[in-house]
Structures are given as C-alpha cells and as structure tokens.
Scaffold this active site. Structure first.
Site, PDB file in Angstrom:
ATOM      1  N   LYS A 197       0.834  -1.199   0.000  1.00  0.00           N
ATOM      2  CA  LYS A 197       0.000   0.000   0.000  1.00  0.00           C
ATOM      3  C   LYS A 197       0.869   1.250   0.000  1.00  0.00           C
ATOM      4  CE  LYS A 197      -2.754   3.273   2.154  1.00  0.00           C
ATOM      5  NZ  LYS A 197      -2.078   4.268   1.326  1.00  0.00           N
ATOM      6  N   GLU A 272       8.908   1.528  11.132  1.00  0.00           N
ATOM      7  CA  GLU A 272       9.984   2.517  10.952  1.00  0.00           C
ATOM      8  C   GLU A 272       9.311   3.878  11.011  1.00  0.00           C
ATOM      9  OE1 GLU A 272      13.052   1.791  10.740  1.00  0.00           O
ATOM     10  OE2 GLU A 272      13.037  -0.327  10.189  1.00  0.00           O
ATOM     11  N   CYS A 306      13.529  10.441   6.949  1.00  0.00           N
ATOM     12  CA  CYS A 306      13.295  10.123   8.364  1.00  0.00           C
ATOM     13  C   CYS A 306      14.584  10.252   9.173  1.00  0.00           C
ATOM     14  CB  CYS A 306      12.719   8.727   8.498  1.00  0.00           C
ATOM     15  SG  CYS A 306      13.664   7.514   7.582  1.00  0.00           S
ATOM     16  N   GLU A 403       9.190  16.804  14.961  1.00  0.00           N
ATOM     17  CA  GLU A 403       9.699  16.477  13.623  1.00  0.00           C
ATOM     18  C   GLU A 403       9.001  17.389  12.601  1.00  0.00           C
ATOM     19  OE1 GLU A 403       8.394  12.822  11.741  1.00  0.00           O
ATOM     20  OE2 GLU A 403      10.419  12.465  11.021  1.00  0.00           O
TER      21      GLU A 403
HETATM   22  P1  NDP Z   1       1.896   8.648   7.426  1.00  0.00           P
HETATM   23  O1  NDP Z   1       2.147   7.993   8.725  1.00  0.00           O
HETATM   24  O2  NDP Z   1       0.857   9.664   7.329  1.00  0.00           O
HETATM   25  O3  NDP Z   1       1.544   7.554   6.297  1.00  0.00           O
HETATM   26  C1  NDP Z   1       2.349   6.443   6.069  1.00  0.00           C
HETATM   27  C2  NDP Z   1       1.537   5.403   5.323  1.00  0.00           C
HETATM   28  O4  NDP Z   1       0.485   4.932   6.177  1.00  0.00           O
HETATM   29  C3  NDP Z   1       0.841   5.927   4.077  1.00  0.00           C
HETATM   30  O5  NDP Z   1       0.780   4.922   3.101  1.00  0.00           O
HETATM   31  C4  NDP Z   1      -0.554   6.230   4.587  1.00  0.00           C
HETATM   32  O6  NDP Z   1      -1.541   6.238   3.583  1.00  0.00           O
HETATM   33  C5  NDP Z   1      -0.764   5.054   5.532  1.00  0.00           C
HETATM   34  N1  NDP Z   1      -1.799   5.249   6.535  1.00  0.00           N
HETATM   35  C6  NDP Z   1      -2.363   6.406   6.975  1.00  0.00           C
HETATM   36  N2  NDP Z   1      -3.296   6.138   7.911  1.00  0.00           N
HETATM   37  C7  NDP Z   1      -3.309   4.802   8.084  1.00  0.00           C
HETATM   38  C8  NDP Z   1      -4.038   3.929   8.931  1.00  0.00           C
HETATM   39  N3  NDP Z   1      -4.947   4.374   9.803  1.00  0.00           N
HETATM   40  N4  NDP Z   1      -3.811   2.602   8.838  1.00  0.00           N
HETATM   41  C9  NDP Z   1      -2.895   2.113   7.977  1.00  0.00           C
HETATM   42  N5  NDP Z   1      -2.177   2.902   7.143  1.00  0.00           N
HETATM   43  C10 NDP Z   1      -2.363   4.227   7.207  1.00  0.00           C
HETATM   44  O7  NDP Z   1       3.340   9.173   7.002  1.00  0.00           O
HETATM   45  P2  NDP Z   1       3.713  10.023   5.732  1.00  0.00           P
HETATM   46  O8  NDP Z   1       3.372   9.293   4.486  1.00  0.00           O
HETATM   47  O9  NDP Z   1       3.173  11.379   5.971  1.00  0.00           O
HETATM   48  O10 NDP Z   1       5.320  10.004   5.811  1.00  0.00           O
HETATM   49  C11 NDP Z   1       6.035  10.864   6.577  1.00  0.00           C
HETATM   50  C12 NDP Z   1       6.406  10.244   7.903  1.00  0.00           C
HETATM   51  O11 NDP Z   1       7.058   9.001   7.715  1.00  0.00           O
HETATM   52  C13 NDP Z   1       7.385  11.084   8.675  1.00  0.00           C
HETATM   53  O12 NDP Z   1       6.930  11.240   9.989  1.00  0.00           O
HETATM   54  C14 NDP Z   1       8.692  10.296   8.665  1.00  0.00           C
HETATM   55  O13 NDP Z   1       9.506  10.457   9.753  1.00  0.00           O
HETATM   56  C15 NDP Z   1       8.211   8.906   8.536  1.00  0.00           C
HETATM   57  N6  NDP Z   1       9.210   8.116   7.839  1.00  0.00           N
HETATM   58  C16 NDP Z   1       9.963   7.240   8.554  1.00  0.00           C
HETATM   59  C17 NDP Z   1      10.949   6.508   7.947  1.00  0.00           C
HETATM   60  C18 NDP Z   1      11.750   5.510   8.713  1.00  0.00           C
HETATM   61  O14 NDP Z   1      12.373   4.662   8.111  1.00  0.00           O
HETATM   62  N7  NDP Z   1      11.757   5.551  10.020  1.00  0.00           N
HETATM   63  C19 NDP Z   1      11.221   6.637   6.521  1.00  0.00           C
HETATM   64  C20 NDP Z   1      10.353   7.561   5.858  1.00  0.00           C
HETATM   65  C21 NDP Z   1       9.382   8.265   6.515  1.00  0.00           C
HETATM   66  P3  NDP Z   1      -2.082   7.650   2.981  1.00  0.00           P
HETATM   67  O15 NDP Z   1      -0.908   8.327   2.372  1.00  0.00           O
HETATM   68  O16 NDP Z   1      -3.053   7.165   1.989  1.00  0.00           O
HETATM   69  O17 NDP Z   1      -2.673   8.388   4.132  1.00  0.00           O
END
Ligand code: NDP
Length: 499
Positions: A197, A272, A306, A403
């Site tokens: 997803k 992550e 991240c 962040e």
């Molecule tokens: P989100 O947490 O908003 O979304 C991550 C994924 O989860 C997306 O595919 C999103 O879909 C999906 N999602 C949202 N709500 C739900 C739910 N209730 N149940 C299951 N899946 C869900 O993060 P972002 O995409 O905004 O990414 C940025 C964040 O990711 C930052 O905080 C960053 O630090 C973190 N990050 C961490 C990394 C690591 O390796 N530690 C690497 C990269 C990013 P949709 O987009 O459709 O809402």
C-alpha cells in the site's frame, strides 16, 4: 527547449494517462465503488494522473489474492534458488526500466531526478540483488536439549524459519519506490506474499513495480498493490486477520494506530517511524566536512528523510563558522523542478506538507528563533520551501522538539561533550544520529551513550542493505536491512524429535 530539463519519456507519459486500477491476482481491477484519487506534480501543482480509491471491499479482494497465492505455494513452494533467480531477474527488470521509474518518481514526489536515478532506482537495484541472495541463506539451528522423560529417550531438536504468510507493506511518500522495495524483497526472499500500500500522495511507482514483478516472473497474486486512503484502505489492511505481518514506514502517530490494529489479531509488525536526528560536531571536527555533512544530511530530498539531520549541536568554538558556512551555501541555491538538472532545491511532496512546514516556521519566529537563511515558501508555483537555518533556539521550542520533515535545521552551540550528548538524547525519537570528530577515544566513549538505532561518524545518512536500520524509542520497532529484515518475515518453528 530548455537543455537543462529532462525530456519526459513517451512511456512515462503513457503511464500517466492510464486508468490505473488495483493490482489483484496479476490483473488491474478498478475499485468496486469506482472512486478515484488525483495525483499531482509537486513542481506545478497540476494533476498528472489518477489512481483507484480502494476501500474495505477491495482490501478483502487483495488480501484474499495474496492469501490464495501463499496457501497455494506458488512462491513459498519454489526452491530457494528459484526465488533467488527470479528476484535477480526482478533487479534486472527494474534496472532496465530505471529511467522510466526515476522520471515517474520525480514527477510524482518532486525530488531531483539525480536522486531518483541514484537512490530510488540505483540503490534499490543493489538492495534487490543483496536481498535476493538471502533467499538461499535462511537457516535455523540445531540445539542440544536435556529432556529427561521418558527415561532413556533421546531427542534431536532444531529450528526452522518459515515464511510468515501474507505481508502488508505500508509505505510513506518520501522515498516511495525505495521503501516499497525495502519491504517487498526481503518478504519475497522469505517466501511471503504481499499487499503493498503506497501513500495516497505517491502511488505511481508502486503500481509500476507491481507490473514489473509480473514481468520478472513473480507469479500473479504474490505482489498485489492497493491504492486508497490510509484512514480507510490502510486501516482495513492493517486490521485484516489474514495478514500475518505488517511492515510499516511512516509517522509515529499512524504507526501507533497500525500497531493497535495489529495487536487485536496478534499480527506481527515492524515500524519505521519518525526522527528528530541530532548531528553533534565536536571542537576538533573538520569544518568543511561538517558543512558538507549538514548540507547532505539536512537537506537531501528537501529534508523529507526520516533519518535527516534536523538538530545541529556544534561546539561553540566552531558554531559561527559552520552555521554561516551552511547558511551561505543554501542562500545561493537555485529552486526548480526535479526534472531540471541544475536545480538544487526541489518542491516538497504536497501542498499539505508545504503548509505544515511553513506553519512550523511561523511558530519558530513567534517563539523567538533567528532565521539565518530561508524562512518561508517561494513565490513560484508548486510546493517549494526555501532551505532554512534557525538559530537562537533551545529545547523549550517547538521546532527543536517536533519532527518538521522539511528543509529546516535548528542549530545550537554547546560547551561540553556531556552537555551535547544530553541534548542529543533529549527527544522522544531515536532513529539516527551523527558524531563529527577525529578523536577516536571520543568516538568509542560517546557512541554507546547515544540513543539511536544508527550512529554515523563523520557522515550523516548513508545506508547499506547489510547494515540494520531502525529506531530506538518512538522511532520504531524492529529493523530493516540485513539478515534481521529477512528473518522478520519468517516465523520460528522448533522441532523436537524423540528417538
Ligand atoms: P503517514 O504515517 O501519514 O503515512 C504512512 C503510510 O500509512 C501511508 O501509506 C498512509 O496512507 C498510511 N496510513 C495512513 N493512515 C493509516 C491507517 N490508519 N492505517 C494504515 N495505514 C495508514 O506518514 P507520511 O506518508 O506522511 O510520511 C512521513 C512520515 O514518515 C514522517 O513522519 C517520517 O519520519 C516517517 N518516515 C519514517 C521513515 C523511517 O524509516 N523511520 C522513513 C520515511 C518516513 P495515505 O498516504 O493514503 O494516508
């Protein structure tokens, strides 16, 4: 024609025009309710494509597809050497379509084509090849046991690592192709089937990756791709009882929501999550290298990383020199589309992210921060934010604690090494950190006290498929990369034979 602008390949234009569906059982299927989600180019704000808006019913179909493929053994039943061979072929196919994937990513995510080519595609291909090799190297152990009953009976015991089953791979928008691959390939090496997803913001390369998996010879149903909103499709996927393992990358808040959903079914999960990563520059550090390190560690992908260096702690004796050096460089950077070969600053992923970062800049000013460079969005179309350096801040300030996930650095001086480490650890996060010094004793003495999953010395942000990556504290659970990642997609079975 602008010589600096990469011409979009016809195959990319054709892909953008397609009526994309969900990838189920190797076939593109429209969402049952018929909804669509618009996909935009962050450099212009224009709609460039649309994808299916999958809901709970669609999730059911995708998970069932992955479940059938797993239960039928079309992938897990292959010899490990055959899985390895097909994954190596997958690497070749991705490489052959590299420019197409890189352009799609730049058009959808906004990042520089240089980064799309080198990291989203180049580093990912290396990662696929590395992980392909694990398919033939998964092992259990034999162990001596001391079971005393029935008297005279002997036992032989060993463990097996078996594929976990259906994996939900949930991916964010900052490195959409690469992070999808980080999850897909170790899961495939272990013999799992997958529902991938991508983020609503950046679904295009995941859809193309699903098609390329089929082209490489991965059987239909093994890799399924779900587009749809996280709050609906993502939530339904994370809650599905037939999912055996969730591998999630994203924000800490959503990670917790996913973990709660997983626990209800006792689904295994690895997370992550976010970071607020310190870069600690000691008095003896090389100033030019530290400046280069800040530019790379802090502003790569517009800080939407991240593991980005977002808090700088610099020994007071070098503070002005390094901070001015960074500010001088970023003031002179040129903004432009990711397809512009000369642009040094590209757009953020979305209008929402641009607004979020600008809101933090407003808060920073209101809380008394000094803006040394940047400080706001640019007036060109698209979701641009100037690279920003903030000083005159401390740990009571919002921009130091939270962040931001954008091109914003906070810089603070320190006087003693103990103070620097205490400040570096003063955060709920613990993803990564870097230490800048040529003093070997300082490296050996300080590294154990830094609360982070990765500590770099004299660099910030390089990753390697063989080096585990993941977070301490609120930055996550589990590790990606290396043997650990492959094993996280397996279940351990103990076998005990009486004879
Ligand atoms: P989100 O947490 O908003 O979304 C991550 C994924 O989860 C997306 O595919 C999103 O879909 C999906 N999602 C949202 N709500 C739900 C739910 N209730 N149940 C299951 N899946 C869900 O993060 P972002 O995409 O905004 O990414 C940025 C964040 O990711 C930052 O905080 C960053 O630090 C973190 N990050 C961490 C990394 C690591 O390796 N530690 C690497 C990269 C990013 P949709 O987009 O459709 O809402």
């Amino acid at each position: 024609m602008d010589q600096n602008l990469v011409p979009v390949l016809p195959v990319v234009s054709a892909f953008l025009r397609k009526e994309h569906g969900l990838l189920v059982d190797g076939t593109s299927v429209q969402a049952r309710a018929g909804g669509r989600i618009e996909v935009r180019n962050p450099a212009t704000g224009e709609v460039i494509a649309s994808v299916a808006d999958g809901d709970e019913q669609d999730v059911e179909a995708l998970v069932q597809s992955a479940h059938r493929a797993f239960a039928g053994g079309v992938w897990s039943g292959l010899r490990p050497a055959d899985r390895e061979r097909i994954l190596l072929k997958f690497a070749e196919v991705i490489e052959a379509h590299g420019e197409e994937l890189a352009q799609l990513e730049t058009l959808n995510q906004g990042k520089s084509i240089h980064i799309s080519r080198a990291i989203e595609v180049g580093a990912s291909v290396e990662y696929v090849r590395y992980m392909a090799g694990w398919a033939t190297k998964i092992t259990g152990e034999t162990m001596d046991v001391s079971i005393a009953v029935p008297q005279g009976t002997r036992y032989t015991a060993y463990t097996r690592r078996e594929p976990a089953g259906v994996v939900a791979a949930i991916v964010p928008w900052n490195f959409p192709l690469m992070i999808a691959i980080w999850k897909l390939i170790p899961a495939l090496a272990a013999g799992c089937t997958i529902v991938l997803k991508p983020s609503t913001e950046t679904p295009l390369t995941a859809l193309r990756l699903g098609e390329l998996a089929l082209e490489a010879g991965i059987p239909p149903g093994v890799v399924n791709v779900l587009t749809g909103r996280g709050s609906r499709a993502g939530q339904a996927l994370a809650s599905h009882p037939l999912v055996s393992k969730i591998s999630f990358t994203g924000s800490t808040d959503i990670g917790k929501t996913v973990a709660h959903a997983a626990v209800d079914n006792m689904t295994r999960f690895s997370l992550e999550l976010g970071g607020k990563n310190p870069m600690v520059v000691l008095a003896d550090a090389d100033v030019d290298k530290a400046i280069q390190g800040v530019l790379m560690g802090g502003f790569l992908n517009q800080g939407q990383v991240c593991a980005a260096a977002s808090r700088l702690y610099i020994h007071r004796s070098k503070f002005d020199q390094i901070v001015e050096g960074v500010a001088d460089t970023v003031r002179g950077m040129t903004l432009g589309s990711g397809l512009d070969l000369t642009a040094q600053v590209n757009p953020l992923v979305s209008s929402k992210q641009q607004q979020s970062v600008c809101r933090y800049l407003d808060i920073a000013r209101a809380e008394g921060a000094r803006v040394l460079a940047g400080g706001g969005k640019s007036d060109r179309p698209g979701y641009f934010v100037q690279p920003t350096v903030l000083t005159n801040v401390d740990h009571s300030k919002t921009v130091v604690r939270e962040e931001i996930f954008g091109p914003v650095l906070v810089a603070m001086p320190f006087d003693s090494v103990e103070e620097a480490i205490q400040l570096a650890n003063d955060t709920p996060y613990g993803l990564a950190a870097s230490l800048w010094t040529n003093d070997l004793s300082a490296v050996m003495n300080l590294t154990p006290s830094i609360q982070a999953g990765t500590v770099w010395v004299n660099s910030h942000v390089p990753l390697d498929p063989n080096l585990p990556f993941g977070g301490h504290k609120q930055s996550g659970v589990g590790r990606e990369f290396g043997r650990t990642a492959v094993e996280s997609f397996t279940e351990l079975k103990s076998v005990c034979i009486a004879h």
